[in-house]
Enzyme design. Structure first.
Site, mmCIF file in Angstrom:
data_model
loop_
_atom_site.group_PDB
_atom_site.id
_atom_site.type_symbol
_atom_site.label_atom_id
_atom_site.label_comp_id
_atom_site.label_asym_id
_atom_site.label_seq_id
_atom_site.Cartn_x
_atom_site.Cartn_y
_atom_site.Cartn_z
ATOM 1 N N HIS A 131 0.825 -1.206 0.000
ATOM 2 C CA HIS A 131 0.000 0.000 0.000
ATOM 3 C C HIS A 131 0.862 1.259 0.000
ATOM 4 O O HIS A 131 0.638 2.167 -0.797
ATOM 5 C CB HIS A 131 -0.906 -0.011 1.230
ATOM 6 C CG HIS A 131 -1.795 1.176 1.351
ATOM 7 N ND1 HIS A 131 -3.050 1.230 0.788
ATOM 8 C CD2 HIS A 131 -1.610 2.370 1.960
ATOM 9 C CE1 HIS A 131 -3.600 2.411 1.040
ATOM 10 N NE2 HIS A 131 -2.740 3.118 1.758
ATOM 11 N N HIS A 184 3.292 6.079 -1.880
ATOM 12 C CA HIS A 184 4.004 7.196 -1.267
ATOM 13 C C HIS A 184 5.525 7.057 -1.367
ATOM 14 O O HIS A 184 6.234 7.553 -0.483
ATOM 15 C CB HIS A 184 3.584 7.323 0.204
ATOM 16 C CG HIS A 184 2.125 7.546 0.408
ATOM 17 N ND1 HIS A 184 1.500 8.737 0.093
ATOM 18 C CD2 HIS A 184 1.146 6.721 0.858
ATOM 19 C CE1 HIS A 184 0.205 8.647 0.370
ATOM 20 N NE2 HIS A 184 -0.037 7.439 0.826
ATOM 21 N N LYS A 227 -5.033 9.545 -8.326
ATOM 22 C CA LYS A 227 -4.624 9.748 -6.938
ATOM 23 C C LYS A 227 -4.706 11.248 -6.724
ATOM 24 O O LYS A 227 -3.818 12.000 -7.119
ATOM 25 C CB LYS A 227 -3.201 9.230 -6.700
ATOM 26 C CG LYS A 227 -2.718 9.440 -5.257
ATOM 27 C CD LYS A 227 -3.460 8.584 -4.265
ATOM 28 C CE LYS A 227 -2.876 8.734 -2.855
ATOM 29 N NZ LYS A 227 -3.596 7.940 -1.852
#
Length: 483
Positions: A366, A382, A421
């Site tokens: 994730h 990220h 996103k």
């Protein structure tokens, strides 16, 4: 037939309750994030956990969209959503396109002072204990429904009729807290909101700015300013600026808008020969292609995948960054030795868990690799090197920046394989072990909260913040730098 009749009666009773008690209903709560203070849920996984409200399907929550406010008026902000439908989205310019058309009732009723993060809007039950009997003190509600409200003269008018079980006899007098403890976290770390005290001692107090003065010294056993500054100074695998460069281009003030404001790629220079062969990046690069990016598809954890994870852990635990992290967590009483920390990282980051299907996600996937929440929406993602790789292949289209801060912190919007996103964050140049160390410490020490700290680098200081969420009580749900 008898069983069927009983079930029908139960469903009718539940539906009637849902109509009269807003906390038992999914009306305006579709896709609402999980809230353990509510008796039932309305999110996209409640059916898997068997805790949906009775009107989940009649309110068509199973058909609700994250890109629309239809059926999802809510107060909480959710970083991973395409757009917001809360009381502050106008101010932050991130409302969904149909926010005004839908008309979230409690947002348009003049309620403008709601605390961010309040999960249940008081306007839905302004002066009633419907569905609130025994609930904790709620500062945003007009009246209270807890056993102590009589002592504070702030009970709702219907507390005795709706919550008679709370008052089987005359209520006991309210215990007076010693004045010397009203402003302290002594023996109170992690306690829920308590209006008897002048300040609070839980992770939410940072958000609401009502922590006691001694909260950090008593409740947080790590000095994050010193800890992260030491990590920064010893991150020898951090990539110097001369080996990469980025063109941030346009500022996306309205990140609810999916328009591409950046005509060029984010990265203008990226020395693969140097970066890919620098320290721990070598073993890090082997990991992301082991994952199935769609959340609804279970992961296939092969023997070779497990070997690559162990090789990565061998690599990072040979660094000074992880040595510092190990000693810091030992001093904080969280672990006994390096083997403890390695086992914790393996479990919380690399264990597959259920996000939308059986074993379809993990913390590492994730955060460091990214996932598709839906065909049109990206979750997590990220890491700066992974972003470069996706951009290089043409799979990722950078739209512009949403925030900037030193050192090399970037908030940004992008599309990955056509999925948006709306807002993500990366820190350029840092090593995998630096991010993993900071995220892990924040997750262990200050879970489900934002940890803020100041990094000192010589004469320079940098303010940084990390949001850490727990999944299923024992795994990393997400961690990211707040930019």
């Amino acid at each position: 037939m008898k069983l069927k009749g009983i079930l029908m009666i139960f469903m009718v009773f539940a539906a009637v309750n849902a109509q009269t008690d807003p906390l038992l209903s999914c009306k305006h709560r579709c896709l609402h994030v999980y809230d353990n203070t509510l008796p039932c849920q309305c999110n996209d996984v409640c059916a898997d956990y068997g805790n949906c409200c009775s009107d989940f399907y009649t309110e068509a929550c199973d058909q609700a969209s994250y890109s629309s406010c239809a059926k999802r008026c809510m107060i909480v902000y959710d970083w991973d959503e395409d757009c917001q439908c809360n009381d502050q989205c106008k101010q932050n310019s991130n409302c969904c396109p149909d926010f005004d058309d839908v008309g979230c009732p409690y947002i348009q009723s003049g309620v403008t002072t709601l605390q961010p993060g309040t999960l249940t809007p008081p306007a839905m039950f302004p002066d009633s204990c419907a569905g609130r009997c025994g609930s904790k003190y709620n500062r945003t509600a007009e009246c209270q429904c807890d056993p102590y409200c009589t002592g504070f003269n702030d009970c709702c008018d219907d507390v005795k009729t709706r919550c008679s079980n709370l008052f089987p006899t005359e209520p006991s007098p309210v215990t007076t807290t010693p004045p010397t403890l009203l402003d302290s976290c002594v023996d109170r770390c992690g306690d829920g909101l308590d209006s008897n005290f002048n300040c609070q001692c839980n992770s939410a107090c940072v958000t609401y700015q009502d922590c006691c003065a001694d909260y950090s010294s008593i409740c947080i056993p790590i000095n994050f300013d010193e800890f992260v500054s030491e990590l920064w100074a010893n991150d020898v695998n951090r990539i110097p600026d001369q080996y990469y460069a980025a063109d941030y281009q346009a500022f996306k003030q309205d990140y609810g808008n999916q328009a591409d404001l950046a005509p060029k790629n984010l990265f203008t220079t990226f020395d693969e020969t140097y970066i890919y062969n620098q320290g721990t990046f070598q073993t890090f690069l082997n990991l992301c292609d082991n994952y199935e990016p769609y959340e609804t598809i279970p992961e296939d954890d092969t023997a070779s995948d497990q070997i690559e994870v162990e090789e990565f852990l061998d690599d990072i635990f040979s660094t000074k960054v992880m040595e510092i992290t190990t000693q810091t967590l030992i001093d904080a009483g969280e672990i006994s030795n390096e083997a403890d920390l390695r086992a914790i990282i393996l479990e919380i980051w690399f264990t597959h868990y259920n996000r939308k299907a059986d074993f379809d996600s993990s913390g590492f996937e994730h955060v460091f690799c990214g996932e598709f929440k839906t065909a049109s929406s990206v979750n997590g993602f990220h890491n700066w090197v992974t972003l470069y790789q996706r951009e290089k292949t043409g799979d990722l289209n950078y739209h512009g920046w949403t925030g900037q801060a030193e050192p090399n912190q970037l908030g940004l919007q992008f599309k990955w394989n056509g999925a948006i996103k709306s807002r993500s964050s990366i820190v350029l140049g840092v090593s995998p072990e630096f991010e993993l160390a900071v995220f892990t410490a924040c997750w262990i020490i200050n879970p489900n909260a934002i940890t803020t700290f100041t990094v000192t680098d010589g004469s320079d200081t940098y303010d940084m913040s990390v949001q850490a969420y727990v999944q299923d009580g024992k795994y990393v749900g997400t961690c990211y730098f707040v930019v």
